[in-house]
Motif scaffolding. Structure first.
Motif, PDB file in Angstrom:
ATOM      1  N   VAL A  46      47.063  28.977  11.428  1.00  0.00           N
ATOM      2  CA  VAL A  46      46.407  28.374  12.619  1.00  0.00           C
ATOM      3  C   VAL A  46      45.979  29.074  13.521  1.00  0.00           C
ATOM      4  O   VAL A  46      44.892  28.850  14.222  1.00  0.00           O
ATOM      5  CB  VAL A  46      47.119  27.215  12.923  1.00  0.00           C
ATOM      6  N   GLU A  47      47.140  29.933  14.103  1.00  0.00           N
ATOM      7  CA  GLU A  47      46.825  30.714  15.290  1.00  0.00           C
ATOM      8  C   GLU A  47      46.778  32.086  14.989  1.00  0.00           C
ATOM      9  O   GLU A  47      47.438  32.935  15.547  1.00  0.00           O
ATOM     10  CB  GLU A  47      48.044  30.348  16.439  1.00  0.00           C
ATOM     11  N   LYS A  48      46.102  32.501  13.975  1.00  0.00           N
ATOM     12  CA  LYS A  48      46.183  33.724  13.387  1.00  0.00           C
ATOM     13  C   LYS A  48      45.654  34.996  14.253  1.00  0.00           C
ATOM     14  O   LYS A  48      46.639  36.025  14.305  1.00  0.00           O
ATOM     15  CB  LYS A  48      45.439  33.784  11.928  1.00  0.00           C
ATOM     16  N   GLU A  49      44.731  34.932  14.574  1.00  0.00           N
ATOM     17  CA  GLU A  49      43.943  36.102  15.279  1.00  0.00           C
ATOM     18  C   GLU A  49      44.354  36.354  17.028  1.00  0.00           C
ATOM     19  O   GLU A  49      44.396  37.403  17.455  1.00  0.00           O
ATOM     20  CB  GLU A  49      42.397  36.060  15.081  1.00  0.00           C
ATOM     21  N   ALA A  50      44.453  35.030  17.564  1.00  0.00           N
ATOM     22  CA  ALA A  50      44.649  35.384  19.154  1.00  0.00           C
ATOM     23  C   ALA A  50      45.500  34.092  19.448  1.00  0.00           C
ATOM     24  O   ALA A  50      45.239  33.052  19.189  1.00  0.00           O
ATOM     25  CB  ALA A  50      43.378  35.473  19.705  1.00  0.00           C
ATOM     26  N   MET A  51      46.276  34.462  20.737  1.00  0.00           N
ATOM     27  CA  MET A  51      47.047  33.251  21.340  1.00  0.00           C
ATOM     28  C   MET A  51      46.045  32.340  21.804  1.00  0.00           C
ATOM     29  O   MET A  51      44.708  32.701  22.442  1.00  0.00           O
ATOM     30  CB  MET A  51      47.809  33.646  22.295  1.00  0.00           C
ATOM     31  N   GLY A  52      46.246  31.022  21.542  1.00  0.00           N
ATOM     32  CA  GLY A  52      45.714  29.861  22.174  1.00  0.00           C
ATOM     33  C   GLY A  52      44.056  29.655  21.031  1.00  0.00           C
ATOM     34  O   GLY A  52      43.475  28.537  21.517  1.00  0.00           O
ATOM     35  N   GLU A  53      44.109  30.203  20.273  1.00  0.00           N
ATOM     36  CA  GLU A  53      42.745  29.859  19.140  1.00  0.00           C
ATOM     37  C   GLU A  53      43.283  29.376  17.902  1.00  0.00           C
ATOM     38  O   GLU A  53      43.861  30.078  17.030  1.00  0.00           O
ATOM     39  CB  GLU A  53      42.095  31.318  19.086  1.00  0.00           C
ATOM     40  N   TYR A  54      43.173  28.158  17.856  1.00  0.00           N
ATOM     41  CA  TYR A  54      43.764  27.412  16.826  1.00  0.00           C
ATOM     42  C   TYR A  54      42.332  26.704  15.718  1.00  0.00           C
ATOM     43  O   TYR A  54      41.340  26.535  16.353  1.00  0.00           O
ATOM     44  CB  TYR A  54      44.285  26.077  17.178  1.00  0.00           C
ATOM     45  N   ASP A  55      42.782  26.973  14.444  1.00  0.00           N
ATOM     46  CA  ASP A  55      41.726  26.536  13.507  1.00  0.00           C
ATOM     47  C   ASP A  55      42.547  25.432  12.617  1.00  0.00           C
ATOM     48  O   ASP A  55      43.305  26.037  11.605  1.00  0.00           O
ATOM     49  CB  ASP A  55      41.292  27.785  12.716  1.00  0.00           C
ATOM     50  N   TRP A  56      42.376  24.304  12.866  1.00  0.00           N
ATOM     51  CA  TRP A  56      42.992  23.247  12.132  1.00  0.00           C
ATOM     52  C   TRP A  56      42.099  22.715  11.039  1.00  0.00           C
ATOM     53  O   TRP A  56      42.610  21.831  10.238  1.00  0.00           O
ATOM     54  CB  TRP A  56      43.379  21.973  12.892  1.00  0.00           C
ATOM     55  N   SER A  57      40.972  23.193  10.823  1.00  0.00           N
ATOM     56  CA  SER A  57      40.062  22.730   9.685  1.00  0.00           C
ATOM     57  C   SER A  57      40.576  22.246   8.458  1.00  0.00           C
ATOM     58  O   SER A  57      40.523  21.344   7.906  1.00  0.00           O
ATOM     59  CB  SER A  57      38.873  23.394   9.676  1.00  0.00           C
TER      60      SER A  57
END
Length: 537
Positions: free
Chosen positions: A133-144
């Protein structure tokens, strides 16, 4: 060989004149059955063609051979005494969402959900990985992808239990977030280390919980932000579809140190593990504690007379039953400090979860391990290295139960399928499980159960534990969906297990109608001889 579990709806004339659905297992090379819904897994298993037929009202299941044998009893015809008020969940595959944040095996999982609904299972458990979910950068979430799965579960009418996973998995391969791993390459002491300096990179050291080691932020702050984002993103499901959240507490999601990480896989005689207190942050805490009690020499390092990972307790002095260092004043000093660091970590994370979700109508839980190797020795070495100061003269699980009680959290206990028969090295899963249950009952902690192995041989032991009058277990999660789970060697026994529990009756109106046909394939990507779907989340 491709293994398929085929589901099709069909009206059947029987004494009850109720609709039934068939779940068929077939070899895809022969194409024995044609159907509308399929759960397809890849496996090397071979079997005779069989069908599991379930009556919706009675939740009756029986294996019907391809050629009828008059008078042959069903393999799952034996009924056990019902276990009252047990809600049954089934774990979804660990890689239901891939490392690239795509939905794996969507059609197969969809058909599997319908099969579970048909059987009377209440819900499913879904591992949600920090590293996805937070793979690439702190605070960037992808819950899709996880939102898509939640919608699938909601559509079928099942409940959903979420496991928040702040650790990595080797099989299937799901690493920590890339940005965390990059920090670890520059500063490896954010990870646990053993006495030889080898770092464990699948979760962060408990000693850095409150240190700004992640781009100026503490792990606790990062975990809190992750939980807040989850809560906001899944608010439409909270309390309706999502009824429980399990907080990841350490390796494999369990409250423990990664003490057994080098255990030999070529032997059925497990070692006892090693203490994981040698990263610089843990050593600093040890040093401070020794200075506080005015004995600084005790804080220079961990014990010097402990065996290595796969050795027996008698191969060195520390864990010997009689005259071992664990019974000395130094041994008590170190073991008290080591176990207390584990409890403090658990306190921080359970408190974080309880605070974050306190206004949501869900239950918070956390998992503790069943470290049963060497339980019948006086020193209980495997438990000590895992962080539980539990020995013959000392109960180490009272403090654990108090921790969960303070935070109003449930304890998840795995290993309810294990019995003491044929256990090596003085192991006793049954005695350890009974001890933990007693501590939970004393402190008013609710208990949920799990199995450790997908096997037809463990159901009677599970029912025995669920029927224990000493502690109420109102929820059991069977781990986990995959090729072995749906095989005819296992699935008929599972349906019999479901039937023996006190599940609510299903009616035809409960089933999703008008679904499009779906066909899917689930590739476990297993190592030879290993089923990845059995791993804990």
């Amino acid at each position: 060989m491709e293994v398929k579990v085929i589901a099709s709806s069909q009206a059947k004339l029987a004494r009850t004149d109720l609709p039934c659905r068939e779940l068929g297992f077939c070899n895809s090379k022969t194409g024995v059955f044609s159907s509308q819904r399929r759960i397809c897994f890849r496996s090397s298993l071979r079997w005779e063609n069989a069908v599991v037929r379930s009556n919706l009202k009675a939740i009756r299941s029986e294996v019907i051979a391809e050629e009828k044998v008059s008078g042959s009893p069903s393999a799952s015809s034996t009924r056990s005494e019902p276990t009252d008020d047990v809600r049954l969940f089934v774990g979804l595959p660990l890689d239901a969402v891939s490392d690239s944040n795509t939905l794996n095996h969507a059609k197969a999982i969809s058909a599997g959900l319908k099969a579970l609904k048909l059987l009377g299972v209440e819900g499913v458990e879904l591992p949600v990985w920090w590293g996805i979910v937070e793979k690439e950068a702190m605070g960037e979430y992808d819950w899709s992808s996880y939102l898509a799965l939640a919608e699938m579960v909601q559509k079928v009418g099942l409940k959903l239990h979420i496991s928040l996973c702040f650790h990595a998995s080797k099989v299937p391969k799901i690493p920590l977030p890339n940005w965390v791993s990059q920090i670890g390459k520059m500063e490896p002491h954010i990870f646990f280390a053993d006495c030889s300096g080898q770092h464990y990179e699948d979760c962060l050291s408990f000693a850095v919980d409150e240190l700004p080691v992640l781009q100026g932020r503490t792990p606790l702050q990062v975990y809190r932000d992750f939980c807040e984002s989850f809560k906001k993103s899944f608010s439409p499901f909270m309390g309706s579809t999502i009824t429980g959240i399990s907080m990841g507490l350490g390796p494999d999601g369990e409250l423990r140190y990664p003490s057994d990480r080098h255990a030999l896989k070529s032997t059925d005689k497990p070692g006892l593990g090693e203490f994981q207190c040698y990263d610089k942050h843990m050593l600093m805490l040890l040093k401070q504690h020794a200075e506080e009690i005015q004995n600084p020499n005790w804080g220079l390092s961990g014990p010097h007379d402990t065996p290595s990972y796969d050795q027996s307790p008698t191969s060195n002095n520390f864990f010997k039953d009689h005259g071992g260092s664990w019974e000395t004043p130094y041994g008590n000093f170190f073991l008290s400090w080591y176990s207390n660091q584990l409890l403090l970590h658990g306190e921080r994370l359970l408190s974080l979860a309880s605070t974050t979700f306190n206004d949501s109508p869900i239950r918070i839980s956390g998992k503790i391990p069943l470290v049963h190797s060497w339980y019948k020795t006086r020193s209980h070495p495997s438990e000590l290295t895992a962080g539980f100061y539990n020995t013959e003269p000392r109960d180490g699980y009272e403090a654990v139960a108090e921790l969960f009680s303070r935070n109003s959290c449930k304890i998840i206990l795995p290993g309810m399928d294990l019995s003491d028969g044929n256990q090596p090295n003085g192991s006793s899963p049954e005695l350890l499980l009974a001890q933990i249950k007693r501590a939970c009952r004393k402190h008013g902690v609710e208990v949920s159960g799990q199995n450790l192995v997908v096997s037809s041989g463990g159901f009677e032991q599970i029912k025995k534990n669920l029927g224990d009058e000493n502690v109420v277990i109102d929820l059991f999660t069977y781990q986990r969906m995959g090729a072995q789970f749906f095989s005819p060697d296992h699935f008929p026994s599972f349906t019999g297990f479901v039937r023996s529990l006190n599940q609510p009756e299903l009616h035809s109106d409960d089933l999703p109608m008008g679904e499009e046909a779906d066909t899917g394939s689930l590739n476990l990507n297993a190592e030879p001889g290993r089923n990845t779907s059995f791993q804990v989340a």
